[in-house]
Enzyme design. Structure first.
Site, PDB file in Angstrom:
ATOM      1  N   GLY A  10     -17.807  -4.216  -1.707  1.00  0.00           N
ATOM      2  CA  GLY A  10     -18.059  -4.392  -3.139  1.00  0.00           C
ATOM      3  C   GLY A  10     -18.826  -5.665  -3.450  1.00  0.00           C
ATOM      4  O   GLY A  10     -19.144  -6.460  -2.549  1.00  0.00           O
ATOM      5  N   VAL A  12     -17.876  -8.422  -4.939  1.00  0.00           N
ATOM      6  CA  VAL A  12     -17.137  -9.646  -4.595  1.00  0.00           C
ATOM      7  C   VAL A  12     -16.916  -9.727  -3.078  1.00  0.00           C
ATOM      8  O   VAL A  12     -17.094 -10.783  -2.472  1.00  0.00           O
ATOM      9  CB  VAL A  12     -15.790  -9.694  -5.362  1.00  0.00           C
ATOM     10  CG1 VAL A  12     -14.950 -10.884  -4.921  1.00  0.00           C
ATOM     11  CG2 VAL A  12     -16.044  -9.760  -6.871  1.00  0.00           C
ATOM     12  N   ARG A  37     -14.542   6.225   1.200  1.00  0.00           N
ATOM     13  CA  ARG A  37     -15.976   6.270   0.831  1.00  0.00           C
ATOM     14  C   ARG A  37     -16.815   5.341   1.707  1.00  0.00           C
ATOM     15  O   ARG A  37     -17.935   5.681   2.089  1.00  0.00           O
ATOM     16  CB  ARG A  37     -16.158   5.860  -0.643  1.00  0.00           C
ATOM     17  CG  ARG A  37     -15.709   6.885  -1.647  1.00  0.00           C
ATOM     18  CD  ARG A  37     -15.895   6.352  -3.063  1.00  0.00           C
ATOM     19  NE  ARG A  37     -15.022   5.209  -3.345  1.00  0.00           N
ATOM     20  CZ  ARG A  37     -13.801   5.303  -3.831  1.00  0.00           C
ATOM     21  NH1 ARG A  37     -13.314   6.480  -4.140  1.00  0.00           N
ATOM     22  NH2 ARG A  37     -13.056   4.222  -4.046  1.00  0.00           N
ATOM     23  N   SER A  38     -16.299   4.159   2.025  1.00  0.00           N
ATOM     24  CA  SER A  38     -17.127   3.219   2.802  1.00  0.00           C
ATOM     25  C   SER A  38     -16.694   3.100   4.260  1.00  0.00           C
ATOM     26  O   SER A  38     -17.374   2.456   5.056  1.00  0.00           O
ATOM     27  CB  SER A  38     -17.129   1.833   2.137  1.00  0.00           C
ATOM     28  OG  SER A  38     -15.824   1.353   2.036  1.00  0.00           O
ATOM     29  N   ARG A  97      -1.632 -12.260 -11.672  1.00  0.00           N
ATOM     30  CA  ARG A  97      -2.019 -13.553 -12.266  1.00  0.00           C
ATOM     31  C   ARG A  97      -0.949 -14.184 -13.141  1.00  0.00           C
ATOM     32  O   ARG A  97      -0.791 -15.399 -13.156  1.00  0.00           O
ATOM     33  CB  ARG A  97      -3.311 -13.383 -13.089  1.00  0.00           C
ATOM     34  CG  ARG A  97      -4.524 -13.155 -12.234  1.00  0.00           C
ATOM     35  CD  ARG A  97      -5.753 -12.998 -13.095  1.00  0.00           C
ATOM     36  NE  ARG A  97      -6.903 -12.593 -12.298  1.00  0.00           N
ATOM     37  CZ  ARG A  97      -7.922 -11.880 -12.764  1.00  0.00           C
ATOM     38  NH1 ARG A  97      -7.931 -11.507 -14.043  1.00  0.00           N
ATOM     39  NH2 ARG A  97      -8.926 -11.566 -11.982  1.00  0.00           N
ATOM     40  N   CYS A 127     -12.882 -14.127 -14.108  1.00  0.00           N
ATOM     41  CA  CYS A 127     -14.150 -14.857 -13.969  1.00  0.00           C
ATOM     42  C   CYS A 127     -14.513 -15.693 -15.213  1.00  0.00           C
ATOM     43  O   CYS A 127     -14.931 -16.848 -15.102  1.00  0.00           O
ATOM     44  CB  CYS A 127     -15.270 -13.874 -13.639  1.00  0.00           C
ATOM     45  SG  CYS A 127     -15.257 -12.389 -14.650  1.00  0.00           S
ATOM     46  N   SER A 157     -22.800  -7.180 -13.682  1.00  0.00           N
ATOM     47  CA  SER A 157     -22.183  -7.184 -12.345  1.00  0.00           C
ATOM     48  C   SER A 157     -20.710  -7.572 -12.411  1.00  0.00           C
ATOM     49  O   SER A 157     -19.985  -7.421 -11.428  1.00  0.00           O
ATOM     50  CB  SER A 157     -22.939  -8.101 -11.386  1.00  0.00           C
ATOM     51  OG  SER A 157     -23.065  -9.390 -11.939  1.00  0.00           O
ATOM     52  N   GLY A 158     -20.259  -8.049 -13.560  1.00  0.00           N
ATOM     53  CA  GLY A 158     -18.830  -8.288 -13.774  1.00  0.00           C
ATOM     54  C   GLY A 158     -18.043  -6.993 -13.657  1.00  0.00           C
ATOM     55  O   GLY A 158     -16.837  -7.005 -13.402  1.00  0.00           O
ATOM     56  N   LYS A 212      -6.941 -12.236 -21.309  1.00  0.00           N
ATOM     57  CA  LYS A 212      -6.899 -12.907 -20.004  1.00  0.00           C
ATOM     58  C   LYS A 212      -7.295 -14.367 -20.174  1.00  0.00           C
ATOM     59  O   LYS A 212      -6.657 -15.269 -19.636  1.00  0.00           O
ATOM     60  CB  LYS A 212      -7.864 -12.219 -19.010  1.00  0.00           C
ATOM     61  CG  LYS A 212      -7.352 -10.893 -18.488  1.00  0.00           C
ATOM     62  CD  LYS A 212      -8.384 -10.223 -17.598  1.00  0.00           C
ATOM     63  CE  LYS A 212      -7.957  -8.803 -17.288  1.00  0.00           C
ATOM     64  NZ  LYS A 212      -8.978  -8.025 -16.593  1.00  0.00           N
ATOM     65  N   HIS A 241     -22.217 -15.258 -16.056  1.00  0.00           N
ATOM     66  CA  HIS A 241     -21.645 -15.190 -17.400  1.00  0.00           C
ATOM     67  C   HIS A 241     -21.953 -16.497 -18.151  1.00  0.00           C
ATOM     68  O   HIS A 241     -22.006 -17.573 -17.545  1.00  0.00           O
ATOM     69  CB  HIS A 241     -20.119 -15.054 -17.341  1.00  0.00           C
ATOM     70  CG  HIS A 241     -19.622 -13.724 -16.833  1.00  0.00           C
ATOM     71  ND1 HIS A 241     -20.443 -12.667 -16.513  1.00  0.00           N
ATOM     72  CD2 HIS A 241     -18.346 -13.284 -16.619  1.00  0.00           C
ATOM     73  CE1 HIS A 241     -19.704 -11.634 -16.115  1.00  0.00           C
ATOM     74  NE2 HIS A 241     -18.439 -11.984 -16.159  1.00  0.00           N
TER      75      HIS A 241
HETATM   76  N1  LIG Z   1     -17.643  -8.393 -10.095  1.00  0.00           N
HETATM   77  C1  LIG Z   1     -17.196  -9.542 -10.598  1.00  0.00           C
HETATM   78  O1  LIG Z   1     -17.953 -10.336 -11.159  1.00  0.00           O
HETATM   79  C2  LIG Z   1     -15.740  -9.903 -10.485  1.00  0.00           C
HETATM   80  C3  LIG Z   1     -15.360 -11.183 -10.883  1.00  0.00           C
HETATM   81  C4  LIG Z   1     -14.014 -11.544 -10.796  1.00  0.00           C
HETATM   82  C5  LIG Z   1     -13.100 -10.633 -10.326  1.00  0.00           C
HETATM   83  N2  LIG Z   1     -13.496  -9.391  -9.960  1.00  0.00           N
HETATM   84  C6  LIG Z   1     -12.466  -8.470  -9.460  1.00  0.00           C
HETATM   85  O2  LIG Z   1     -12.687  -8.270  -8.070  1.00  0.00           O
HETATM   86  C7  LIG Z   1     -12.304  -6.946  -7.707  1.00  0.00           C
HETATM   87  C8  LIG Z   1     -13.494  -6.260  -7.044  1.00  0.00           C
HETATM   88  O3  LIG Z   1     -14.563  -6.185  -7.962  1.00  0.00           O
HETATM   89  P1  LIG Z   1     -16.057  -5.816  -7.538  1.00  0.00           P
HETATM   90  O4  LIG Z   1     -16.880  -6.215  -8.679  1.00  0.00           O
HETATM   91  O5  LIG Z   1     -16.364  -6.326  -6.196  1.00  0.00           O
HETATM   92  O6  LIG Z   1     -15.964  -4.211  -7.507  1.00  0.00           O
HETATM   93  P2  LIG Z   1     -16.897  -3.182  -6.735  1.00  0.00           P
HETATM   94  O7  LIG Z   1     -18.262  -3.697  -6.525  1.00  0.00           O
HETATM   95  O8  LIG Z   1     -16.734  -1.906  -7.495  1.00  0.00           O
HETATM   96  O9  LIG Z   1     -16.192  -3.028  -5.307  1.00  0.00           O
HETATM   97  C9  LIG Z   1     -14.909  -2.472  -5.159  1.00  0.00           C
HETATM   98  C10 LIG Z   1     -14.525  -2.504  -3.691  1.00  0.00           C
HETATM   99  O10 LIG Z   1     -13.190  -2.002  -3.571  1.00  0.00           O
HETATM  100  C11 LIG Z   1     -13.155  -0.986  -2.578  1.00  0.00           C
HETATM  101  N3  LIG Z   1     -12.121   0.004  -2.893  1.00  0.00           N
HETATM  102  C12 LIG Z   1     -12.013   0.775  -3.999  1.00  0.00           C
HETATM  103  N4  LIG Z   1     -10.913   1.573  -3.896  1.00  0.00           N
HETATM  104  C13 LIG Z   1     -10.331   1.277  -2.721  1.00  0.00           C
HETATM  105  C14 LIG Z   1      -9.167   1.763  -2.041  1.00  0.00           C
HETATM  106  N5  LIG Z   1      -8.396   2.705  -2.568  1.00  0.00           N
HETATM  107  N6  LIG Z   1      -8.872   1.247  -0.825  1.00  0.00           N
HETATM  108  C15 LIG Z   1      -9.654   0.290  -0.271  1.00  0.00           C
HETATM  109  N7  LIG Z   1     -10.770  -0.209  -0.857  1.00  0.00           N
HETATM  110  C16 LIG Z   1     -11.101   0.282  -2.066  1.00  0.00           C
HETATM  111  C17 LIG Z   1     -14.543  -0.382  -2.644  1.00  0.00           C
HETATM  112  O11 LIG Z   1     -14.810   0.290  -1.425  1.00  0.00           O
HETATM  113  P3  LIG Z   1     -15.323   1.818  -1.407  1.00  0.00           P
HETATM  114  O12 LIG Z   1     -16.790   1.738  -1.479  1.00  0.00           O
HETATM  115  O13 LIG Z   1     -14.813   2.320  -0.093  1.00  0.00           O
HETATM  116  O14 LIG Z   1     -14.712   2.489  -2.589  1.00  0.00           O
HETATM  117  C18 LIG Z   1     -15.404  -1.632  -2.810  1.00  0.00           C
HETATM  118  O15 LIG Z   1     -15.585  -2.244  -1.559  1.00  0.00           O
HETATM  119  C19 LIG Z   1     -11.800  -6.286  -8.986  1.00  0.00           C
HETATM  120  O16 LIG Z   1     -10.414  -6.453  -9.076  1.00  0.00           O
HETATM  121  C20 LIG Z   1     -12.482  -7.090 -10.079  1.00  0.00           C
HETATM  122  O17 LIG Z   1     -11.789  -7.059 -11.293  1.00  0.00           O
HETATM  123  C21 LIG Z   1     -14.796  -9.002 -10.017  1.00  0.00           C
END
Ligand SMILES: NC(=O)c1ccc[n+]([C@@H]2O[C@H](COP(=O)([O-])OP(=O)(O)OC[C@H]3O[C@@H](n4cnc5c(N)ncnc54)[C@H](OP(=O)(O)O)[C@@H]3O)[C@@H](O)[C@H]2O)c1
Length: 333
Positions: A10, A12, A37-38, A97, A127, A157-158, A212, A241
């Site tokens: 993903g 992050v 999926r991955s 949290r 974030c 991208s958040g 939050k 952001h």
């Molecule tokens: N993006 C940001 O800016 C940001 C900032 C702060 C916090 N966060 C938090 O960080 C977390 C990840 O966010 P992201 O933005 O990186 O999301 P993302 O790009 O959608 O990636 C999600 C990841 O989780 C994996 N995943 C989903 N379902 C799963 C399962 N059942 N078992 C194992 N792996 C699984 C996905 O793999 P697959 O491809 O295999 O589904 C992918 O690697 C979330 O909790 C989000 O709220 C994100």
């Protein structure tokens, strides 16, 4: 250290892998987990190709630190298993949290809290909370804060990698004259638009994202008196952001003192806070570690107030970098 990343493919997860290398974090082994999926796809770490494994309950043992970045439901199900196997968990989701046993850490602000909480699951804050508090904390040290009004401008991208894909496809459709949106990640068309609601609406009519910022800030600053009213807005920006902050203090905070405090705070960079023509934009902070500050001025609408603008890369400082910094604190323990 023996490291695992859940959600490695993903937005992050990939950034965590990048930052571990950049900061030369001592990794003796790295295991990447994802969903079906991955599973089987490869990720590059130090020129080595690492195959993503499907996460199972039996997977999470024999690690020192497991980073979770796969959303709340995955964290709720699997993080306690990892912790019961004596691994530290650094969790990017909102699952733990606000729990009384879990620390919520921004290393520049409250790394001492790592000693106060008994659980091995350490929560990475939201974030927008992290980026806002990087600007708020040095000012809070000058005077206690009465009230904050925060308005965020949050990049797509958040919402993860799918947020970027939707912004690009919707922009192309709009420019090609297709006026009917085909949005699935965001509630409305995100291209050429702004969406003033992130997450669900809570009982008090604030959004989850807004609450939050309110609840997590109070826990991190150990100050339950601060009043925070936030409006969080999704904007068609790929990364980083921005937050506009109006802060009311209990006593006067002169501009010069505020500038000095912000300039001296680790993790903050001011482009040139004395020059009103210099101000940071989300593009300036993208792929950077520091949060950037500008537009610092007196808020004349209250007796003791300051207004300012802060931008930060929410995938880096708002998630992956902060998580790796927590791991560095654990390494020193
Ligand atoms: N993006 C940001 O800016 C940001 C900032 C702060 C916090 N966060 C938090 O960080 C977390 C990840 O966010 P992201 O933005 O990186 O999301 P993302 O790009 O959608 O990636 C999600 C990841 O989780 C994996 N995943 C989903 N379902 C799963 C399962 N059942 N078992 C194992 N792996 C699984 C996905 O793999 P697959 O491809 O295999 O589904 C992918 O690697 C979330 O909790 C989000 O709220 C994100």
């Amino acid at each position: 250290m023996r490291i695992a990343i859940v959600g490695a493919s993903g937005a992050v997860g990939l950034e965590i892998i990048k930052i571990l290398q950049e900061r030369k974090f001592k990794v003796s082994s790295l295991v990447c987990f994802g969903s079906s999926r991955s599973a089987g796809k490869s990720i590059l770490y130090k020129k080595e190709s690492i195959k993503i494994r499907q996460l199972r309950k039996s997977s999470l043992k024999d690690f020192d630190i497991v980073f979770f970045s796969a959303g709340s439901s995955v964290s709720k199900k699997y993080a306690p298993i990892a912790a019961s196997n004596n691994c530290y968990v650094i969790d990017n989701s909102s699952a733990f949290r606000l729990n009384k046993d879990n620390s919520l850490i921004i290393p520049e602000i409250n790394s001492n809290d790592l000693k106060k909480y008994k659980s091995k699951i350490i929560a990475n804050p939201n974030c927008t909370t992290i980026i806002s508090l990087m600007a708020i904390k040095p000012l809070h040290e000058l005077s206690s804060i009465k009230r904050i009004v925060a308005t965020s401008f949050q990049s797509v991208s958040g919402a993860g990698n799918v947020g970027i894909t939707e912004l690009i496809s919707e922009t192309k459709r709009f420019l090609n004259g297709k006026r009917k949106a085909r949005n699935s990640v965001f509630e409305r068309r995100i291209a050429f638009n702004a969406i003033p609601k992130i997450g669900g609406i809570t009982r008090n009519l604030y959004s989850e994202e807004e609450m939050k910022l309110h609840n997590e800030s109070r826990k991190i600053l150990s100050d339950n008196k601060i009043l925070i009213s936030a409006t969080t807005v999704r904007v068609p920006i790929v990364r980083s952001h921005s937050i506009s902050l109006n802060i009311e203090f209990n006593k006067d905070v002169p501009l010069a003192k505020a500038r000095k405090a912000l300039n001296g705070f680790a993790g903050i960079k001011n482009i040139n806070i004395n020059d009103p023509m210099e101000y940071p934009t989300p593009l300036d902070s993208s792929n950077k570690d520091n949060c950037l500050i500008g537009r610092l001025r007196k808020d004349y609408s209250v007796k003791h107030g300051l207004s300012l603008w802060v931008v930060g890369d929410q995938i880096r400082k708002g998630a992956a970098l902060n998580a790796v910094q927590i791991a560095e604190c654990l390494q020193k323990k």
